[in-house]
Design a protein around this motif. Structure first.
Motif: not given
Length: 256
Positions: A73, A128, A131, A135, A189, A223
């Motif tokens: 993160c 954390y 999520k 995003e 991600r 990331e």
């Protein structure tokens, strides 16, 4: 429920807090305080205290920030730093390099200690555990980038693919006199799974869109490192991969 019952519960809570808190002297002037509060690894949170000009400095010794970074993160973007500071300010906690810190007097020590622990838990949960929120930050970064470069777009557009299933895309730039329709997906991600999802959506949609339509995958390489396999997969399906750190390279064609 009576006042006496609540008083007993509060007394039991204070007893639990006292029994589960341990102290250990460290080299120098620091004292390690192990609390009964658990982090996301189910380990007891620890904070550190030392005397400073007649008062006390309390610190997490950079534990929360370093643990988040070790988990992939990244907090180095301007938006995330602003959000981090805003969260800490709500607890009266400051960021000193990577350490969460607060100062206390003898009278305010219990409250400041409590606030530091709550700040540690709050920052961890914010960046954390949430999520979808993380995003959404990358999506908002994409919005800001398009806006600052005067790139006209329509957000969150749904197209029906050849299969009859609907696919939602982050941004669509309409056809202009110089460029065809462009579809952009912001991928926070970029893994094999997220790449396959966009490839499937694009290949199912491409046949029902104008033949000159183009697809772009904007990839968050702040990331994690993007694997060569992911980049190759996008190119193999006529999707242009755009690492976030190289986004300036496509501004001209997107703005046209």
């Amino acid at each position: 429920m009576s006042v006496a019952e609540i008083e007993k519960l509060l007394k039991d809570y204070r007893a639990w807090l006292k029994d589960k808190t341990t102290l250990r002297e460290l080299n120098g002037d620091w004292v390690e305080i192990t609390t009964p509060y658990l982090d996301r690894h189910n380990d007891a949170l620890q904070i550190y205290a030392r005397g400073e000009n007649g008062d006390y400095l309390l610190s997490d010794d950079s534990y929360i920030i370093h643990d988040l970074e070790a988990s992939g993160c990244n907090l180095n973007t301007e938006k995330r730093q602003d959000l981090l500071r805003m969260t800490l300010n709500g607890f009266g906690v400051k960021l000193n390099k990577d350490a969460l810190e607060t100062h206390a007097t003898a009278e305010t020590f219990p409250l400041r200690k409590h606030n530091l622990i709550q700040a540690m838990l709050g920052v961890n949960d914010l960046f954390y555990l949430a999520k979808p929120f993380v995003e959404s930050l990358f999506y908002e970064d994409g919005v800001a980038w398009l806006d600052v470069n005067d790139i006209r777009y329509t957000p969150k557009v749904k197209f029906t693919g050849f299969s009859g299933f609907d696919h939602l895309f982050d941004f669509v730039i309409l056809k202009s006199r110089k460029q065809s329709e462009r579809i952009i997906q912001a991928i926070n991600r970029p893994t094999r799974e997220t790449a396959e999802a966009f490839i499937h959506a694009w290949t199912d949609t491409r046949d029902v869109r104008p033949p000159e339509s183009k697809a772009y995958a904007v990839l968050n390489d702040a990331e994690q490192t993007i694997s060569g396999g992911v980049m190759y997969a996008f190119r193999n399906y006529q999707i242009q991969p755009v690492p976030w750190t190289h986004r300036a390279e496509v501004v001209t064609e997107l703005a046209a």
